[in-house]
Each structure stands twice: as C-alpha cells, then as structure tokens.
Motif scaffolding. Structure first.
Motif: not given
Length: 234
Positions: A1-8, A12-13, A164-166
């Motif tokens: 979950m953390l890795y997916i959050t960071l990648l997306t 997005g940024l 943040l949608i990513g």
C-alpha cells in the motif's frame, strides 16, 4: 500500500511541477515565448497519442472482444464530444485539463493493478506517467491561465489536489480491480477514445505557429518518449 501510494503520488506531482514550470517566464521576446509554449503543447499532444497507441489501446484490447473494445472506445469519444459541447456553450476551455485527467486516471488504476504482478514494470510505468504529466500539466496550466481568472497559486494548488487522486486510484486498482481486468480494459479504451477526440479537436489545432517549424517536432519527440517508455517495459 505504501509503495503504491508513493509511486502514484510521484507520478501525480509531476502535474503541478509542469504547471509551475509553465508559470515561469523563460524568454524576454514574446515570439520565443510563444514558440516554446507551442512546442511543449505539441510535446504533450505527442505524449498523449503515445499513451493511447502504446498503453491504453494495447492493454485494453487484450482483455475485451472486438465488439466491446469498439463500444468502449466510441463511447469515450462521444462522451468527450458532449463535454466539449457543454464547455463551448459556457465559453470555457478546459480541453488540456480534461485530456490530462483522462490519461492520468486510468493509468493510475493500471499502475495499482500492475504493481501486484510486477514491481519493476510498475516503477517503469510510474516514470513514464510522470514524464507525460509534466508537459500535460504545463499545457493545462497555460490553458486555464489564459481562459480563466484563476491566479497562479490557485491553479497550482488545484493541480496538487488533483495529484492526490493518483494514490486513491492506485490503491483501488491494487485491491479491487486486479481481479477484474475486463473493467480496467474498458476504462482504458474509454479514456483512449476521449483522449483521441481531445487531441484532434482542441490540442492539435493550437499547435501550429506561423513562421516556426519547431512545434510539430515537439509532437514527434513526445510520441518518441512514449515509445521509449513502452520499450523499457517489454
């Protein structure tokens, strides 16, 4: 979950980063400034076309029949035509922003689903999405700045929120859509149809610039970016 959050989130940024670059004045002469902006607009169009040709359509048709693939693709184009008609009635132009989001949303979903299969492919897909989002954020900022009364900081802040949608979509793709490849494929083809409509209806006509041949080369380079990213994921 953390890795997916960071990648997306990183992917997005790149959108507000592109918007920030667009807010900086690079040249003192207006002609050079216009040439640069038109070239970036063409680059973004090329990147969008590469996303359609190399990511969205190939991955979409892999899991759907010809009939269903055609249906999703056409519905996407018609839906964006409807949005374009409504925007023209209100005399608002947001084609760049719409195309950018239509590209970013399905790719974020796909990124989450891809991570569950291959970490390496997910990282490379993140890099490709980020590289596409920079010129798309640049173009969307330029369009909103010229057609609305929003300030520089308000537009960039809006793009940060959109980034943040990513992570939300990436986690959704990882948890729920990984077992439903047909749904992800349908979303991709829907987005591809919409992006193709936007590119040829709104983006491409704005690219040509009198007395300059540089902008079309931007489209070539943008598409090449997608080709390189696609070859790296093979």
């Amino acid at each position: 979950m953390l890795y997916i959050t960071l990648l997306t989130l990183l992917a997005g940024l790149a959108i507000p980063l592109g918007a920030y670059i667009a807010s900086i004045r690079f040249f003192t002469k207006e002609r050079r400034e216009n040439e640069f902006r038109h070239s970036v607009m063409a680059f973004g169009g090329g990147a969008l076309l590469s996303a359609v040709a190399l990511v969205l359509v190939p991955d979409g048709i892999r899991h759907l029949s010809i009939m269903m693939s055609s249906f999703c693709f056409i519905i996407g184009g018609l839906f964006f035509m409807f949005i374009d008609i409504q925007l023209s009635k209100t005399k608002t132009s947001a084609s760049q922003l719409t195309a950018m989001l239509t590209d970013f949303i399905p790719e974020s979903l796909a990124l989450g689903a891809t991570y569950s299969v291959s970490t390496g492919s997910a990282i490379l897909l993140t890099i490709l999405i980020a590289l596409q989002n920079i010129p798309e954020g640049f173009n969307a900022y330029s369009e909103l700045k010229s057609t609305s009364k929003y300030s520089r900081n308000k537009i960039i802040s809006l793009f940060v929120v959109l980034a943040l949608i990513g992570p939300i979509l990436g986690i959704l793709g990882f948890i729920w859509l990984v077992d439903f490849p047909d749904v992800v494929a349908g979303i991709m083809l829907f987005a591809a149809g919409g992006i193709l409509y936007s590119v040829f209806q709104d983006i491409a006509p704005q690219v040509p610039l009198k007395y300059s041949h540089a902008p079309p080369i931007g489209a070539v380079l943008g598409f090449l970016l997608g080709v390189i990213g696609h070859m790296l994921t093979l």
